[in-house]
Scaffold this active site. Structure first.
Site, PDB file in Angstrom:
ATOM      1  CE  LYS A 261      -1.144   0.539   4.947  1.00 49.26           C
ATOM      2  NZ  LYS A 261      -0.791   1.949   5.172  1.00 49.26           N
TER       3      LYS A 261
ATOM      4  NE  ARG B 262       6.433   6.553  -0.510  1.00 45.54           N
ATOM      5  CZ  ARG B 262       5.882   6.308   0.679  1.00 45.54           C
ATOM      6  NH1 ARG B 262       4.788   5.560   0.763  1.00 45.54           N
ATOM      7  NH2 ARG B 262       6.438   6.799   1.790  1.00 45.54           N
TER       8      ARG B 262
ATOM      9  NE  ARG C 120      -2.870   8.738  12.407  1.00 43.18           N
ATOM     10  CZ  ARG C 120      -2.622   7.766  11.527  1.00 43.18           C
ATOM     11  NH1 ARG C 120      -3.641   7.075  11.021  1.00 43.18           N
ATOM     12  NH2 ARG C 120      -1.393   7.501  11.152  1.00 43.18           N
TER      13      ARG C 120
ATOM     14  CB  SER D 270       5.128  10.707   9.984  1.00 44.33           C
ATOM     15  OG  SER D 270       4.688   9.885   8.922  1.00 44.33           O
ATOM     16  CB  SER D 271       8.955   8.895   6.184  1.00 48.28           C
ATOM     17  OG  SER D 271       8.024   7.817   6.143  1.00 48.28           O
TER      18      SER D 271
ATOM     19  CB  SER E  41      10.900   6.861   8.378  1.00 45.41           C
ATOM     20  OG  SER E  41      10.287   6.488   9.590  1.00 45.41           O
TER      21      SER E  41
ATOM     22  CG  ASP F 120       4.289   0.517   9.536  1.00 48.69           C
ATOM     23  OD1 ASP F 120       3.919   1.186  10.526  1.00 48.69           O
ATOM     24  OD2 ASP F 120       4.087   0.866   8.364  1.00 48.69           O
TER      25      ASP F 120
ATOM     26  NE  ARG G 189       1.328  -1.772   9.337  1.00 50.11           N
ATOM     27  CZ  ARG G 189       1.253  -2.377   8.153  1.00 50.11           C
ATOM     28  NH1 ARG G 189       1.087  -3.692   8.107  1.00 50.11           N
ATOM     29  NH2 ARG G 189       1.341  -1.702   7.030  1.00 50.11           N
TER      30      ARG G 189
ATOM     31  CE  LYS H 151      -5.567   2.488   8.025  1.00 49.81           C
ATOM     32  NZ  LYS H 151      -4.378   2.804   7.244  1.00 49.81           N
TER      33      LYS H 151
END
Length: 409
Positions: free
Chosen positions: A23, A28, A99, A145-146, A173, A292, A366, A390
């Site tokens: 994903k 991307r 978030r 966060s990347s 990351s 992750d 996850r 997801k």
């Protein structure tokens, strides 16, 4: 959906599984295709996140609801901000509205973007009026966060003057940043990444290009966990993967040597084989570049009765749930002692696992998948098990292929 899980009758597993496209690469690639429509994409992820991203990119006005998809929130914020004439309200689930996104919004505003907060300052929903972004220099903290960084890099070739990005502090990351730059390279965009500076040259059009999405290494992690907890001689084949992967989670092949799992590549297939027992009873990993897989590793250690100390987890509290707090709670149900702080987790397992518990998933795919392999060691239930859609809708079906008992309650 609540599922009861139990171990396969034969714990020496010998099966092959085809896993959906990453994903991370899918989202991307989809954004690049929206900017340059002559790009074709093969092996797209069949995940909810990929579907949400496609639907979002297809809209030019009105409300765009990305539900729980954090990547889509970050990427679409940058995309719509740079699209002259498009006006949207970008929103998501209640958790998504908790978030933070202020760092990305401020970076885009410094380039000239018109973005307003609909509710609380620093959080979605966002009111975005797309416009031509004429500025080309921006700076960001390097330890964020990347996805914030990648969001800017992905729109960079469509900007009139490209982008010069300065990252302040220690970069985390890095593999995800390099994945983004590698995809830009594949479509002929010139980039530079040296020290704490990244430069992306503008490009008005690209040649006809096909991007082939590699299967998801994050999804592969659960089969590494299964291999580690299975009997010696277990062999699992996974496709389709590349030995020179763009994905940071491909570090699994190296990490799981410590769990006795050998990885060999053959064409587009990886072969996992349990060849030895675990050597150490207290493992330490810095997962700054692959956060992750932290949940998977922690559950693997729990199942094998060994301790671990995982660091570099500072992004986990702002994921689909606070993954550090969630891990502490759910690992504890099986009898483990878990200590956490803002960026690390230390697991001290008990000699005997408690069975008959129910794992909560916190709207986090996850959490569900990381605990799935533990059924090799103890029977338990998973609440809201459908959350796996997801990123990996076929997860429970694929566990059945391996022989796991999975019954809907």
């Amino acid at each position: 959906m609540r599922l009861q899980l139990s171990a396969p009758r034969d714990k020496k597993i010998k099966k092959a599984i085809a896993i959906t496209g990453s994903k991370s690469e899918t989202n991307r690639s989809l954004l690049l295709q929206a900017l340059f429509p002559n790009i074709k994409i093969e092996n797209l992820s069949n995940s909810d996140d990929g579907e949400v991203m496609q639907k979002g990119l297809a809209k030019s006005s009105g409300v765009v609801d990305i539900h729980h998809a954090g990547t889509a929130m970050r990427f679409l914020t940058a995309y719509f901000a740079s699209q002259d004439g498009k006006q949207v309200t970008l929103t998501g689930s209640q958790r998504m509205q908790e978030r933070p996104i202020k760092i990305l919004v401020e970076a885009l505003r410094s380039l000239g973007a018109d973005i307003q907060y609909e509710k609380e300052e620093g959080y979605p929903p966002l009111r975005i009026i797309g416009k031509k972004l004429e500025k080309s220099q921006v700076s960001l903290p390097a330890n964020i966060s990347s996805q914030y960084i990648s969001a800017l890099l992905l729109i960079a070739p469509s900007l009139e003057h490209g982008l010069e990005l300065d990252l302040i502090g220690k970069i985390t990351s890095v593999p995800y940043i390099k994945m983004t730059l590698a995809l830009l390279d594949q479509i002929g965009v010139q980039t530079f990444f040296g020290g704490n500076k990244i430069m992306v040259k503008p490009k008005q059009k690209v040649d006809d290009t096909t991007l082939v999405v590699e299967s998801d290494w994050s999804s592969a992690s659960y089969f590494y966990s299964i291999s580690a907890m299975s009997e010696l001689g277990t062999e699992i084949q996974l496709s389709s993967y590349k030995e020179n992967s763009l994905q940071g989670d491909s570090v699994l092949a190296e990490i799981y040597k410590d769990f006795g799992v050998e990885t060999t590549f053959s064409g587009n297939t990886i072969h996992l084989k349990k060849v030895t027992a675990v050597g150490s009873n207290n493992l330490k990993y810095d997962l700054s570049n692959a956060p992750d897989i932290a949940q998977t590793i922690a559950v693997t250690c729990l199942g094998l009765g060994i301790g671990c100390h995982l660091t570099g987890l500072h992004t986990l509290p702002i994921k689909e749930t606070d993954r550090l707090a969630a891990l502490q709670m759910e690992l504890g149900k099986f009898g483990a002692k878990v200590d956490i702080d803002s960026e690390s987790l230390t697991l001290t397992p008990q000699a005997q696992l408690k069975g008959g518990v129910s794992v909560d998933t916190y709207n986090d795919h996850r959490m569900a998948m990381a605990f799935g392999p533990l059924a090799l060691k103890v029977d338990f239930a998973v609440n809201d098990a459908q959350v796996v859609s997801k990123s990996y809708p076929d997860f429970w079906k694929d566990l059945k292929i391996l022989g796991f008992g999975i019954e809907e309650l």
